[in-house]
Scaffold this active site. Sequence first.
Site, mmCIF file in Angstrom:
data_model
loop_
_atom_site.group_PDB
_atom_site.id
_atom_site.type_symbol
_atom_site.label_atom_id
_atom_site.label_comp_id
_atom_site.label_asym_id
_atom_site.label_seq_id
_atom_site.Cartn_x
_atom_site.Cartn_y
_atom_site.Cartn_z
ATOM 1 N NE ARG A 110 2.376 -5.457 11.194
ATOM 2 C CZ ARG A 110 3.438 -5.218 10.413
ATOM 3 N NH1 ARG A 110 4.612 -5.763 10.697
ATOM 4 N NH2 ARG A 110 3.324 -4.417 9.384
ATOM 5 C CE LYS A 136 -2.216 -0.889 3.852
ATOM 6 N NZ LYS A 136 -1.728 -2.190 4.299
HETATM 7 P P1 ADP Z 1 1.119 -2.246 8.098
HETATM 8 O O1 ADP Z 1 0.005 -1.763 7.207
HETATM 9 O O2 ADP Z 1 2.251 -2.835 7.339
HETATM 10 O O3 ADP Z 1 0.627 -3.110 9.227
HETATM 11 P P2 ADP Z 1 1.291 0.403 9.266
HETATM 12 O O4 ADP Z 1 2.488 1.245 9.267
HETATM 13 O O5 ADP Z 1 0.106 0.808 8.464
HETATM 14 O O6 ADP Z 1 1.812 -1.025 8.818
HETATM 15 O O7 ADP Z 1 0.771 0.198 10.766
HETATM 16 C C1 ADP Z 1 1.621 -0.146 11.815
HETATM 17 C C2 ADP Z 1 0.816 -0.304 13.103
HETATM 18 O O8 ADP Z 1 0.194 0.943 13.443
HETATM 19 C C3 ADP Z 1 -0.332 -1.309 13.041
HETATM 20 O O9 ADP Z 1 0.105 -2.633 13.285
HETATM 21 C C4 ADP Z 1 -1.260 -0.777 14.146
HETATM 22 O O10 ADP Z 1 -0.789 -1.138 15.424
HETATM 23 C C5 ADP Z 1 -1.095 0.727 14.035
HETATM 24 N N1 ADP Z 1 -2.132 1.337 13.165
HETATM 25 C C6 ADP Z 1 -1.925 1.959 11.967
HETATM 26 N N2 ADP Z 1 -3.087 2.402 11.442
HETATM 27 C C7 ADP Z 1 -4.070 2.038 12.304
HETATM 28 C C8 ADP Z 1 -5.493 2.178 12.327
HETATM 29 N N3 ADP Z 1 -6.160 2.794 11.325
HETATM 30 N N4 ADP Z 1 -6.175 1.674 13.385
HETATM 31 C C9 ADP Z 1 -5.534 1.068 14.395
HETATM 32 N N5 ADP Z 1 -4.198 0.892 14.435
HETATM 33 C C10 ADP Z 1 -3.458 1.360 13.414
#
Ligand code: ADP
Length: 226
Positions: free
Chosen positions: A172, A14
Site C-alpha cells: 500500500r 485522514k
Molecule cells: P488507507 O487510506 O488507509 O489505505 P482506505 O480505507 O482509504 O485506507 O482504502 C482502502 C483500500 O480501498 C485501498 O488500499 C484501495 O484498494 C481502495 N481504495 C480506496 N479509495 C480508492 C481510490 N480513490 N482509488 C482506488 N482505490 C481505492
Amino acid sequence: MMRIVLLGPPGSGKGTQASALQQRRAIPHIASGDLLRAHIADNTDLGRRARPFMDRGDLVPDDLILDMMAARLVEPDAQNGYTLDGFPRTVAQARDLDQRLQALGHRLDAVIYLRVPEDELLRRLSGRRICPNCNAIYHVDTMPPNQKDICDHCGSALIQRQDERPEVVRNRLQVYAEQTEPLLEYYQSRRLLHEIDGTIGVDRVLAEVAEAVGRASQQVAGEHRT
Ligand code: ADP
Ligand code: ZN
C-alpha cells in the site's frame, strides 16, 4: 461551504481529521475506502470486483472508483460541501473530479496534506488489531489490550485486518508513493496544497487543519468580494 480534499499516505490519520471536520463544519466526511467496504459488506457487484484489489493493497481501477464517487457526490448532503478522504488517489481521478466540479461551476477550496514518515506509517498500520466481535480497536504498542491478543471488552481473540498484514502494508505504501504522491505537485501547482506535519499529535494536527481550512475559506470569501 467548503470542498476539501485530505491527502496523505495510508495511516496518516485522514479518517480521524475528516470526522473531526464533519463535526466542526457540518460537512459530510466522504471516505472512498468506507464506501468500498460497505459495498463489500452488502455483497454488491462493485464490492465483489473491488475486493481482490483491496486485499492485496492495490488500487481499485479508476473506472469503478469514478462511478462510485460520481454517484456519491450528487447526493443531497454533498451539495453544501464535503471532505474527501481517500479520493482522489490518482492523477486521473483528480482530473475527473476537476472536470465534474467545473461543469457545475464549482471548485475545491483546499487540499490538506498530512505528512508522516514511512517508518511511522509502518508502525501505525502493522500494529493495529481489531476485535472481530465488537469492533474495538487496539494497537500493540500504543493501545495494547490488558491480555495479549484478547479483547478487553468481550474476550474474543483479536485479529489483524487482511490489508494491515506487513507485506500488504508495504505494498500500500509503495502504491501510494507511485500513484498518489504525484497529486502533491498537481495540487501545489493549483495553489491548493496545505502541508501539515501528521506526527505532532491528534489534537495539534486538528488545530492546524482547522487553521488551514479557515485560511482557505477567507481566501474564497475574498475572491468573491473582488
Ligand atoms: P488507507 O487510506 O488507509 O489505505 P482506505 O480505507 O482509504 O485506507 O482504502 C482502502 C483500500 O480501498 C485501498 O488500499 C484501495 O484498494 C481502495 N481504495 C480506496 N479509495 C480508492 C481510490 N480513490 N482509488 C482506488 N482505490 C481505492
Ligand atoms: Zn471485543
